[in-house]
Structure formats: structure tokens, C-alpha cells
Write a protein that holds these residues in place. Structure first.
Motif, PDB file in Angstrom:
ATOM      1  N   GLN B  29       0.825  -1.212   0.000  1.00 10.56           N
ATOM      2  CA  GLN B  29       0.000   0.000   0.000  1.00 10.56           C
ATOM      3  C   GLN B  29       0.858   1.260   0.000  1.00 10.56           C
ATOM      4  O   GLN B  29       0.546   2.238  -0.670  1.00 10.56           O
ATOM      5  N   ARG B  30       1.960   1.240   0.773  1.00 12.64           N
ATOM      6  CA  ARG B  30       2.797   2.439   0.848  1.00 12.64           C
ATOM      7  C   ARG B  30       3.833   2.482  -0.276  1.00 12.64           C
ATOM      8  O   ARG B  30       4.515   3.500  -0.448  1.00 12.64           O
ATOM      9  N   GLY B  31       3.975   1.378  -1.004  1.00 12.90           N
ATOM     10  CA  GLY B  31       4.867   1.364  -2.152  1.00 12.90           C
ATOM     11  C   GLY B  31       6.341   1.272  -1.804  1.00 12.90           C
ATOM     12  O   GLY B  31       7.200   1.555  -2.636  1.00 12.90           O
ATOM     13  N   ALA B  32       6.650   0.859  -0.586  1.00 13.97           N
ATOM     14  CA  ALA B  32       8.056   0.718  -0.169  1.00 13.97           C
ATOM     15  C   ALA B  32       8.113  -0.257   1.001  1.00 13.97           C
ATOM     16  O   ALA B  32       7.162  -0.343   1.784  1.00 13.97           O
ATOM     17  N   PRO B  33       9.232  -0.982   1.114  1.00 16.91           N
ATOM     18  CA  PRO B  33       9.359  -1.890   2.261  1.00 16.91           C
ATOM     19  C   PRO B  33       9.559  -1.106   3.560  1.00 16.91           C
ATOM     20  O   PRO B  33       9.998   0.049   3.535  1.00 16.91           O
ATOM     21  N   PHE B  34       9.229  -1.738   4.679  1.00 17.89           N
ATOM     22  CA  PHE B  34       9.510  -1.125   5.980  1.00 17.89           C
ATOM     23  C   PHE B  34      10.999  -1.242   6.287  1.00 17.89           C
ATOM     24  O   PHE B  34      11.633  -2.254   5.972  1.00 17.89           O
ATOM     25  N   ALA B  35      11.542  -0.199   6.911  1.00 13.10           N
ATOM     26  CA  ALA B  35      12.927  -0.261   7.380  1.00 13.10           C
ATOM     27  C   ALA B  35      13.010  -1.070   8.669  1.00 13.10           C
ATOM     28  O   ALA B  35      14.030  -1.697   8.963  1.00 13.10           O
ATOM     29  N   ALA B  36      11.941  -1.038   9.453  1.00 12.80           N
ATOM     30  CA  ALA B  36      11.925  -1.757  10.734  1.00 12.80           C
ATOM     31  C   ALA B  36      10.599  -2.510  10.862  1.00 12.80           C
ATOM     32  O   ALA B  36       9.532  -1.911  10.770  1.00 12.80           O
ATOM     33  N   ARG B  37      10.719  -3.805  11.038  1.00 11.95           N
ATOM     34  CA  ARG B  37       9.530  -4.668  11.116  1.00 11.95           C
ATOM     35  C   ARG B  37       9.343  -5.033  12.583  1.00 11.95           C
ATOM     36  O   ARG B  37       9.866  -6.023  13.067  1.00 11.95           O
ATOM     37  N   LEU B  38       8.591  -4.180  13.297  1.00 13.48           N
ATOM     38  CA  LEU B  38       8.493  -4.295  14.758  1.00 13.48           C
ATOM     39  C   LEU B  38       7.038  -4.383  15.205  1.00 13.48           C
ATOM     40  O   LEU B  38       6.695  -3.982  16.312  1.00 13.48           O
ATOM     41  N   GLY B  39       6.170  -4.931  14.327  1.00 14.91           N
ATOM     42  CA  GLY B  39       4.744  -4.899  14.657  1.00 14.91           C
ATOM     43  C   GLY B  39       4.121  -6.221  15.016  1.00 14.91           C
ATOM     44  O   GLY B  39       3.040  -6.257  15.592  1.00 14.91           O
ATOM     45  N   ALA B  40       4.742  -7.333  14.648  1.00 17.81           N
ATOM     46  CA  ALA B  40       4.062  -8.621  14.763  1.00 17.81           C
ATOM     47  C   ALA B  40       4.677  -9.514  15.843  1.00 17.81           C
ATOM     48  O   ALA B  40       4.412 -10.709  15.880  1.00 17.81           O
ATOM     49  N   ASN B  41       5.466  -8.888  16.725  1.00 20.91           N
ATOM     50  CA  ASN B  41       6.151  -9.658  17.779  1.00 20.91           C
ATOM     51  C   ASN B  41       6.970 -10.801  17.204  1.00 20.91           C
ATOM     52  O   ASN B  41       7.132 -11.847  17.833  1.00 20.91           O
ATOM     53  N   GLU B  42       7.437 -10.574  15.989  1.00 19.09           N
ATOM     54  CA  GLU B  42       8.424 -11.487  15.434  1.00 19.09           C
ATOM     55  C   GLU B  42       9.750 -11.239  16.151  1.00 19.09           C
ATOM     56  O   GLU B  42       9.947 -10.185  16.761  1.00 19.09           O
ATOM     57  N   CYS B 340      -1.762   2.891  23.864  1.00 21.66           N
ATOM     58  CA  CYS B 340      -0.381   2.437  23.638  1.00 21.66           C
ATOM     59  C   CYS B 340      -0.143   2.027  22.184  1.00 21.66           C
ATOM     60  O   CYS B 340      -1.085   1.668  21.478  1.00 21.66           O
ATOM     61  N   ILE B 341       1.114   2.054  21.776  1.00 19.49           N
ATOM     62  CA  ILE B 341       1.559   1.289  20.609  1.00 19.49           C
ATOM     63  C   ILE B 341       2.413   0.128  21.126  1.00 19.49           C
ATOM     64  O   ILE B 341       2.972   0.203  22.220  1.00 19.49           O
ATOM     65  N   ARG B 342       2.462  -0.935  20.325  1.00 21.77           N
ATOM     66  CA  ARG B 342       3.154  -2.151  20.771  1.00 21.77           C
ATOM     67  C   ARG B 342       4.372  -2.351  19.878  1.00 21.77           C
ATOM     68  O   ARG B 342       4.239  -2.538  18.676  1.00 21.77           O
ATOM     69  N   VAL B 343       5.552  -2.279  20.464  1.00 22.89           N
ATOM     70  CA  VAL B 343       6.802  -2.290  19.699  1.00 22.89           C
ATOM     71  C   VAL B 343       7.554  -3.597  19.990  1.00 22.89           C
ATOM     72  O   VAL B 343       7.897  -3.880  21.143  1.00 22.89           O
ATOM     73  N   SER B 344       7.816  -4.377  18.959  1.00 32.30           N
ATOM     74  CA  SER B 344       8.526  -5.640  19.140  1.00 32.30           C
ATOM     75  C   SER B 344      10.015  -5.394  19.350  1.00 32.30           C
ATOM     76  O   SER B 344      10.585  -4.457  18.791  1.00 32.30           O
ATOM     77  N   CYS B 345      10.624  -6.259  20.127  1.00 32.16           N
ATOM     78  CA  CYS B 345      12.075  -6.197  20.316  1.00 32.16           C
ATOM     79  C   CYS B 345      12.765  -6.660  19.039  1.00 32.16           C
ATOM     80  O   CYS B 345      12.367  -7.657  18.438  1.00 32.16           O
ATOM     81  N   GLY B 346      13.795  -5.938  18.647  1.00 29.80           N
ATOM     82  CA  GLY B 346      14.525  -6.321  17.446  1.00 29.80           C
ATOM     83  C   GLY B 346      15.967  -5.876  17.573  1.00 29.80           C
ATOM     84  O   GLY B 346      16.351  -5.238  18.563  1.00 29.80           O
ATOM     85  N   PRO B 347      16.769  -6.184  16.551  1.00 30.43           N
ATOM     86  CA  PRO B 347      18.185  -5.807  16.574  1.00 30.43           C
ATOM     87  C   PRO B 347      18.365  -4.288  16.551  1.00 30.43           C
ATOM     88  O   PRO B 347      17.411  -3.546  16.272  1.00 30.43           O
ATOM     89  N   ALA B 348      19.590  -3.860  16.805  1.00 33.42           N
ATOM     90  CA  ALA B 348      19.896  -2.435  16.970  1.00 33.42           C
ATOM     91  C   ALA B 348      19.418  -1.596  15.789  1.00 33.42           C
ATOM     92  O   ALA B 348      18.838  -0.522  15.974  1.00 33.42           O
ATOM     93  N   GLY B 349      19.632  -2.099  14.568  1.00 29.73           N
ATOM     94  CA  GLY B 349      19.269  -1.311  13.398  1.00 29.73           C
ATOM     95  C   GLY B 349      17.785  -0.972  13.358  1.00 29.73           C
ATOM     96  O   GLY B 349      17.398   0.169  13.055  1.00 29.73           O
ATOM     97  N   ALA B 350      16.969  -1.932  13.694  1.00 34.56           N
ATOM     98  CA  ALA B 350      15.516  -1.702  13.690  1.00 34.56           C
ATOM     99  C   ALA B 350      15.131  -0.719  14.790  1.00 34.56           C
ATOM    100  O   ALA B 350      14.298   0.174  14.572  1.00 34.56           O
ATOM    101  N   LEU B 351      15.751  -0.861  15.948  1.00 33.92           N
ATOM    102  CA  LEU B 351      15.426   0.065  17.042  1.00 33.92           C
ATOM    103  C   LEU B 351      15.981   1.468  16.766  1.00 33.92           C
ATOM    104  O   LEU B 351      15.372   2.466  17.171  1.00 33.92           O
ATOM    105  N   ASP B 352      17.116   1.542  16.062  1.00 28.92           N
ATOM    106  CA  ASP B 352      17.615   2.857  15.626  1.00 28.92           C
ATOM    107  C   ASP B 352      16.564   3.560  14.757  1.00 28.92           C
ATOM    108  O   ASP B 352      16.304   4.759  14.913  1.00 28.92           O
ATOM    109  N   ALA B 353      15.988   2.803  13.832  1.00 32.53           N
ATOM    110  CA  ALA B 353      14.974   3.387  12.943  1.00 32.53           C
ATOM    111  C   ALA B 353      13.762   3.860  13.754  1.00 32.53           C
ATOM    112  O   ALA B 353      13.195   4.928  13.492  1.00 32.53           O
TER     113      ALA B 353
END
Lengths: 372, 372
Positions: B29-42, B340-353
Motif C-alpha cells: 500500500q505504501r509502495g516501499a518496504p519497511f525499514a523496521a519490522r516491529l509490529g508482529a512480535n516477530e 499504547c503502541i506495541r513495539v517488538s524487540c529487534g536488533p539495533a538497526g531496527a530500534l535505531d529506525a
């Protein structure tokens, strides 16, 4: 000891039996692995190397759920099948798609028509959702499309199941026979056309993809050699395809399987090679049977029904003796089809093992039959 | 235009809505990939390298169906959990196991208790099998075990669902709270204890594995980093576990997933590292929130609920603005949790974003809230 929570009435009366015993269970029972795994119509020629590479590359990405819409794969399938993505639902193999289709259509007591000795997992789903299963006999070792539809009309069935090419006997019907059966189907009966073995068939029927009376089931398990990946698809009218969203597990398809399926679909050269290898293996199985004085049935699948020349007990004895010698095969479950064993096409080594074991297995079975 | 075959009465009245929209759909829908995939508790820290290697090695074997009994994996899980294999059923992720459990227990009109704002996929299954869902509010941002059981008793429910540690808020209850709730549960109500996030919890309740009132659900999707593999398990009394055989897809679990899960379970060092990395990421998310004047909720999971300091509309605006900047997160769906928003834990790069996007997202949301 606590009282056990009561199951819902329908599951409470379901049988404990399961449709199939897997070869791993048989291997554990006999205490040794099979030398030839030729019982489950798996495709021992294996998946496309490109599919294997795609799956290996995706393994590191498996921390992500798969795309629940199966967007890219549905687009590729649609292009491959000459339909639109709205005509395609992807699921965890045909087994799962059959279960969902039954759940969408069948309420308790609803009637469903299949063949006597047809696919047990379809029967499992019908019984599991409370449907009443009515069975039409095979005719000349093939499912009988005309009789199936006639019976469905006669008893007011909700669904009718037809597998073409046929499992477990391997035969097929030319397009005009399926098309004629469909022409006789009323608007309010759904035909499940299980085309798991479609890629091996000389020709497939022409069916309007917008016809809401038909769901065609296809899979990556057989010709594409990816049975363990659990991925298949159904083609149907968009209104019926959308209904799957009401009941399916949206995130159910394995991400690695999605990647493998996409690559497999693109590798048409590998598919062509597989179809040729399977045809050669069918000839080889027929030759092995002939060398042992047996006949085989014509097959448009990746397996061959070998007529053992006796009754079901005799074929069962042959099957057991083959298993004892490390060759896993299966057999049809009702007479008269159960005079046969069903041998999957596989690479030379597996067929060598079958060729070596068959004379001994026949001798054992004949010894048993003569009371020896 | 043909008439469409009528669906069975229950599916005919099911809503067309689906529990979750996947990130791939949002990316299209947005026409671009996400830089940080922190929504699905993956779990972006990924699976064990040994699990990846096992899956890659198994890719070439995927022409075989997986073992329908999941024999080896069940044995390993049983040893890991201190039960016997008869206490374990393996399925295509918790989502599938939840659906099967509901199907086993719920007939049309049966009542089921869950939390207001609890796991939508469980609700989807209850509705899908005709159950009537009754919801108990969260209390202090946590599911309320005592109230859930009391409500189930009061209305004569067939099942009650409790997720501990909790999704979507991240909290947990110490063992004695769960044990006390279970002590109040009558024999004829089944407790589904969803422990998807168990590995992140400081402690788990002690429950007699032969207690037929409880099914504990566990998964390889979260701590083991294999969400896309679709594989999880349930622990329960053998009589309840056997009942799954009546309704499950026996060959449903992906063979590559079986191999990966077996290897993942054996790599306890990787699991320990993951749990430590997730704990550090939780602290980082809390620090990022603090830097932006926001607070976070205590979490015993691999995600953190960040209180955006406004109402649901405000949090939704933050979420949307984060998405526009390439950061995928999700949020709870009912008040007051939806502040609230729900933010999944991820590696440094994703959290930097996330750290970079959050101040802008908050500014956008505040601009929107002030009518700017």
C-alpha cells in the motif's frame, strides 16, 4: 481423578481412527528404515534445485511470518493457470483446503458424494464436520463422474468429490468426460475437482474459472516434489475464493514453502524433466510387474496400480512382505480395487529395490495363500 | 450469471473481516518496504544457526511428507517440558492449535470467555465455530485470571482463554496467581493457557500435566525466532491430547519446520542469548520512549507497550506516522489499552529506525490532535 471436560457433541462421536499411518511409524515398528519409499505418491525425483536454493535462502528469514495474503505466489499461480489472483486461494496443502471447503459447505446431516475407496482424507473432513457421506462405486477401476453427479442430484448433496487423475488407481478421464459431468451439475452443488496429479495428465478439462460450482485443487506436493512443504492452491470463482477468508488460518502457510513454491513454479524445465522421469518410471514399474507375471493399470499420475492377481488379502500379503524387505507401498482399501498394490514412481535405486523384493514378496504371499 | 452454491448456515453468517493485516500488504500500500519490522512480535534476532542449518539440510528432503505423528519432536518437547510424549500435540503454530481446541469443545451457542482486547485470532476461531464470546475487561493493563474464571463459572462457559505473559500489553502474572485461578476452575471448563511468550517470563506456573482442564500452548514462533515455520505445541492430559487426532490435519506440519524445531530446542545457548538480547532491547525501547517523554509498561515478552500519553486516536496517529516513516508497529484494539503502541524487540538497526522516527511521529500526531 478429575472428570474430563466434555467434548462438543460432534467431535465427541468422531472415530479415533486416522486416515493414514505414515512410513516413519512403520519404520519404527519394523526397527529399520525403508530402502524404498514408494507408498505415499511422494516424488522422489525431488524439487527443482532452484526451489531448494530458494528455501535454503529463506531459512534465515523464517523469523518473519509468511505473507498471509500469499500475494506474490497467488499472482504467479494466476499467470500460470490463466486466471486472476482473485480466483486463487493458497493453503497448507490440498488436505487443508479440502477441510476448509467442507467446513464452508457442510452442516450436520448434509450429504456429500464421493467414490467408494476414494481419498480417505476427504472422507475424514466430511465426517469431521458432521456430513453424511454417500459413496459411488468405481467403474472399470476409474471414478465415475457421470454417476457421481447423478447420485449427488438424486440425494440432494451439497458437495461432490472427484479426483482426476485418480488416486489410488491412477486412471484419468479425458476433458470431455469431466466437462459433460459438470454440465449436468445443478447450481446448488459444489464440485471439488481434486487435480493433485494434474501435471501428469495428458490434458485437463476446460472450466470457466468464474463458475461458482467448481473448486479445482492443485498442489506443490506431487509433480513439484514438495510434499513436506505443505502448500497447494484452489481455483474457483472469486466469490467462493473469498469465502475461505472466513475460516482459513490466515498466517498458516510456511514462509519457506511460499518461497520454494514461487521458485518451483518458475522452473518449467525441471517440471518437464520430472514429468518425463515419472513417465519412464511408470514404464519401469509396468516392466517389473510383467517380469513377475502381473499386469498394471494405465496411469496418468506418479504411481502405478499393480494388479497382484488375487483378492485383497493376497495383495495385503504382498504389501506386507514388501514392507518386510524394506519397500514401502500402499494399496487401495476396498474391493475390487484392493486386488492391487499402489507403487509410486521414484528414482532407479528405489525401483531396483522394488524389482528385487517383488518376486520374494509374491512367493511369500503365495505360500501364505496356499496355507503353507 | 449462475446462482452461487449456498454456504452452510454458520459460515454464511461469518464476517468477511480478517484478524490481522500483514506487513507485506501495508508495504504494497505504501509502495516501499519497511525499514523496521516491529509490529508482529516477530523475533528479529532470528533462529538458532543450528536450526537454520537443519532447515537448509532438510530442504532437499522436502519431497517427503513430514512424520504425521511428529514423533521425534514430541519426544524432545516432552523431555524439555518434563512430561511424556502422550502429553504433547504438535501443530501448525498456536493459531492452528487454538482453532482445533475450539472445534473440539465449542458447539453453536456455547459460551467462551476471553479478555476485552485479547488475542483476535482466538476470537476468530470461537466465532468461526459458532461460539458466543463473552469478554472480561483488563485490570491494570493485565488480563484478570480470577475474573476470567469467575465469569466462566457464572455463565457456564465451555472454555476460558488466558494469555500469560500477555499479548498485547506484555505483562505477566506470577505462578501463584495462575495456580489460584486454576484452583477455582470447575472440572467441566477447559482453560486455554496461551504461553506463546513463556521463554521470556521470569517463572511459569506449576500445573499437573494430567489435569484435563488445561491446555498450555507453546510455540517456536517467538523466542525460537521461527514464526514463518508455523510450528507450535500444546501440553495437556493425554485424553485431551488424543482428541486432537479426531480433527487435526495429520500431515499438516511442514517437514522443514520439524527439523528446524528439533534443532532449535537443542540449542539452549542460543535461546539464552536471545532472551538476553530481548531483555536489552526492551530496555532500549523504554529508553527511547523516555527520551520522548513517554512511559512504557513492564513486559515479560519480546515486545513493549509504549503509552503514547493520549487516547486511541492519538496512538493510532503515532502508529500511522511511524508507518509512513518505514517503522511497522501495531497497537491494542480497545480502550484503555489502545492509548499504547506495541513495539517488538529487534536488533539495533531496527530500534535505531524506531528511535529516529518516533519524535517525528509524535510531532505529526500532536499536530493532527491540535487540528493543525
Amino acid at each position: 481423578m478429575r472428570q474430563i471436560p466434555t467434548l462438543a457433541p460432534l467431535p465427541a462421536r468422531l472415530p479415533d481412527s486416522v486416515p493414514f499411518v505414515g512410513p516413519e511409524t512403520l519404520e519404527r515398528q519394523r526397527g529399520a528404515p525403508f530402502a524404498a519409499r514408494l507408498g505415499a505418491n511422494e516424488n522422489g525425483f525431488g524439487p527443482s534445485p532452484r526451489a531448494i536454493a530458494a528455501m535454503q535462502a529463506e531459512a534465515g528469514e523464517v523469523w518473519k511470518y509468511g505473507d498471509p495474503t500469499n500475494h506474490d505466489l497467488r499472482a504467479a499461480i494466476a499467470a500460470h493457470c490463466g486466471v486472476t489472483p482473485a480466483h486463487v486461494v493458497v493453503g497448507e496443502g490440498i488436505d487443508t483446503l479440502l477441510g476448509l471447503a467442507v467446513r464452508l459447505m457442510v452442516a450436520q446431516g448434509d450429504r456429500v458424494v464421493s467414490s467408494e475407496g476414494g481419498y480417505p482424507t476427504f472422507d475424514f473432513h466430511v465426517t469431521g464436520f458432521g456430513g453424511e457421506l454417500l459413496r459411488v462405486p468405481y467403474r472399470d477401476d476409474r471414478q465415475d463422474p457421470q454417476a457421481l453427479v447423478a447420485r449427488a442430484v438424486e440425494i440432494g448433496a451439497r458437495m461432490v468429490y472427484l479426483c482426476n487423475p485418480d488416486n489410488p488407481m491412477g486412471g484419468w478421464h479425458p476433458p470431455e468426460v469431466i466437462e459433460a459431468a459438470l454440465a449436468a451439475l445443478p447450481d446448488d452443488i459444489l464440485l471439488i475437482l481434486d487435480e493433485a496429479y494434474a501435471e501428469f495428465a495428458p490434458a485437463l478439462p476446460r472450466i470457466d474459472p468464474d463458475d461458482p460450482r467448481v473448486l479445482r485443487m492443485r498442489t506443490f506436493s506431487k509433480a513439484h516434489g514438495m510434499a513436506g512443504a505443505r502448500i497447494g492452491w484452489a481455483i474457483g470463482a472469486p466469490v467462493m475464493i473469498r469465502a475461505f477468508d472466513r475460516v482459513r488460518n490466515h498466517f498458516g502457510v510456511n514462509r519457506i514453502a511460499q518461497a520454494g513454491a514461487l521458485a518451483a513454479l518458475a522452473d518449467t524445465a525441471h517440471l518437464d524433466r520430472t514429468v518425463a522421469q515419472v513417465a519412464a518410471a511408470r514404464d519401469r514399474i509396468a516392466a517389473i510387474a510383467r517380469d513377475n507375471g502381473l499386469t498394471t493399470l494405465p496411469s496418468a499420475t506418479n504411481f502405478v496400480a499393480v494388479d497382484c492377481g488375487g483378492d485383497g488379502d493376497f495383495a495385503r500379503a504382498v504389501l506386507t512382505a514388501l514392507g518386510d524387505r524394506g519397500v514401502f507401498v500402499r494399496m487401495p482399501w476396498v474391493a475390487p480395487q484392493n486386488r492391487c498394490i499402489r507403487v509410486s514412481c521414484g528414482p532407479a535405486g528405489a525401483l531396483d529395490a522394488f524389482a528385487e523384493a517383488l518376486p520374494h514378496a509374491l512367493a511369500m504371499a503365495r505360500q501364505g495363500a496356499s496355507g503353507g
